[in-house]
Design an enzyme around this catalytic site. Sequence first.
Site, short mmCIF file in Angstrom:
data_model
loop_
_atom_site.label_atom_id
_atom_site.label_comp_id
_atom_site.label_asym_id
_atom_site.label_seq_id
_atom_site.Cartn_x
_atom_site.Cartn_y
_atom_site.Cartn_z
N GLU A 147 16.22 3.66 -46.10
CA GLU A 147 14.89 3.97 -45.59
C GLU A 147 14.62 5.47 -45.61
O GLU A 147 13.49 5.91 -45.53
CB GLU A 147 14.76 3.51 -44.12
CG GLU A 147 14.46 2.04 -43.98
CD GLU A 147 14.82 1.53 -42.59
OE1 GLU A 147 14.98 2.35 -41.65
OE2 GLU A 147 14.97 0.30 -42.45
N ASP B 97 34.07 7.16 -41.74
CA ASP B 97 35.48 7.19 -41.35
C ASP B 97 35.98 5.81 -40.90
O ASP B 97 35.27 5.06 -40.23
CB ASP B 97 35.61 8.19 -40.19
CG ASP B 97 37.03 8.33 -39.68
OD1 ASP B 97 37.83 8.97 -40.38
OD2 ASP B 97 37.33 7.80 -38.60
C1 GLC Z 1 40.46 8.82 -40.67
C2 GLC Z 1 40.56 10.32 -40.84
C3 GLC Z 1 41.76 10.81 -40.10
C4 GLC Z 1 41.59 10.48 -38.63
C5 GLC Z 1 41.34 8.99 -38.44
C6 GLC Z 1 40.89 8.69 -37.06
O1 GLC Z 1 41.54 8.17 -41.24
O2 GLC Z 1 40.58 10.64 -42.19
O3 GLC Z 1 41.94 12.19 -40.26
O4 GLC Z 1 42.73 10.85 -37.92
O5 GLC Z 1 40.35 8.51 -39.31
O6 GLC Z 1 39.56 9.04 -36.86
#
Ligand code: GLC
Length: 547
Positions: free
Chosen positions: A265, A211
């Site tokens: 790994e 993310d």
């Molecule tokens: C990413 C996710 C989103 C979230 C953001 C903060 O963009 O896809 O849904 O709000 O990260 O973590």
Amino acid sequence: MTLSPPRAGHGDALPWWQLGVIYQIYPRSFLDSDGDGVGDLPGITRRLPYLAWLGVDAVWLSPIYSSPMIDFGYDVSDHTAIDPMFGTLADFDTMISEARRIGVRVLLDYIPNHTSVEHAWFTNARESRRSVRREWYLWHDSAPDGGPPNNWRSVFGGSAWTLDPPTGHYYYHAYLPEQPDLNWRHQPVRDAMLDVLRFWLARGVDGFRVDGLRHLLKDHRWRDNPPDRNFRAGMPPYDELLPVHTTDLDEVHEPIAAMRRVVNEHAHRHGERILIGELYVPLERLVRYYGTDGSGLQMPANMHLIATAWQPEAIAALIERYQSLLPDGAWPNWVLGNHDRSRIATRVGAAQARVAAMLLLTLRGTATLYYGDELGMTDGTLRRDEIRDPYAHQVPGLRLGRDPERTPMQWDSDTHASFCPPHAQPWLPVAGSHRTVNVASERADRLSVLTLHRRLLHTRRRSDALIRGAYTTLRASKGVLAYLRGTPQQRLIVALNLTSAPRSMRCSGRVRLSTHLDRNDQHIGGELRLRPNEGIVLEISGLARSR
Ligand code: GLC
Ligand code: MG
């Protein structure tokens, strides 16, 4: 336990993630097994057979970790615990072994950039300037006028800095104030966050969607971001500045390489484990995240199709640019929708959503399918008091909320689409469309968009040309996107009519699949007539020409 072997027939065996299609599950909205109105792990486990039937190879689960749920799980308070709302670690283990048994891989969301304010690291950090974990986050003195240290903006609007009165410092958050950013320049943070990967790898996951990767490192001199001259009224306030000092820094590739080493790994007997990065950056920047030498991501997620005009020239230009920018050995990937963007059926309409599915599943590269899109689900409509996404409240007047694309999965035409028991209250309203748009009725309908997805997935699985064949754009009449996918053994033409008028194209061969699901095996001798909103996969013997 064995997973089914790679199915592509010819040449070198490709790793599973190049053969496969990934299905994104937003766990809160998939299936609620315990009646609290929120989807959960036992719900996902129960529906794995559906996914195997559909023909996807892997699922990616949006976050299931302990969280106060301000950003619905993207605010993690414990990276190695399952939120009770979703179930227990035992439920997780059951899901993994069930998935393995039926040959579906599992990817988790990994959220390295920030934690929740309720994470023990942050509660310690904010206690005092001398706390053990103080340096784990980004703190700064105020500007001389007492305001934030610089002009950095939060993605969700407003300053990216929040004053923490007990210690008189500001802390940085790329997203909500409840999501303070970790300090990835601090070695203990790296070590701890890499251990998170190890924890889940040891429990059997096949990889991660990472993310917010572009935010991982920020300028250590805290320089102001410059204004973006392309900014126009009506755009999200974040777009007013060019985030050159807060995103996509050159140094970010180094912590990514560290993540990749951990994943490498842990390659297991079922094959390679993967990292897919969430990266909203321009194409030429995106491709720099590939680590074809094993040091970067296997797949920087390519979300550019979502923002491209639904028009043959624009789409072909994107495909070709992407293809030309890919480094040697890099494997392409395509995304048509996710939990942050309006659904495809809403963006292009129901008829074109079928064409879009054919595009997604016949392009060269790994495809990611967003839950419910296989049914033709559209964005839900919500009353003001039903809105849950904090982003919706950041900028009054702009449609920024992401609830509409997160409404519950539509399983059948019963109460709440059987997403949850009848007496329960779903966390977001079930879309009214569920009476016709749902798994049960579409499974029984041989012409449904669900049937189309299944046919596409199965056609792709059996077709070497679709999996590994080269891509070439073909000239076609206005409104038609046509391309060739071919290997020495098999050549397919994909012809997509992006208009609601009839079109035609010069070519010959046999119809393998129509988005209308009728003309099976029809012989085309010279002229392929496309009905309005029709896409065709055609197997050819001769050379294709177009007019
Ligand atoms: C990413 C996710 C989103 C979230 C953001 C903060 O963009 O896809 O849904 O709000 O990260 O973590
Ligand atoms: Mg539940």
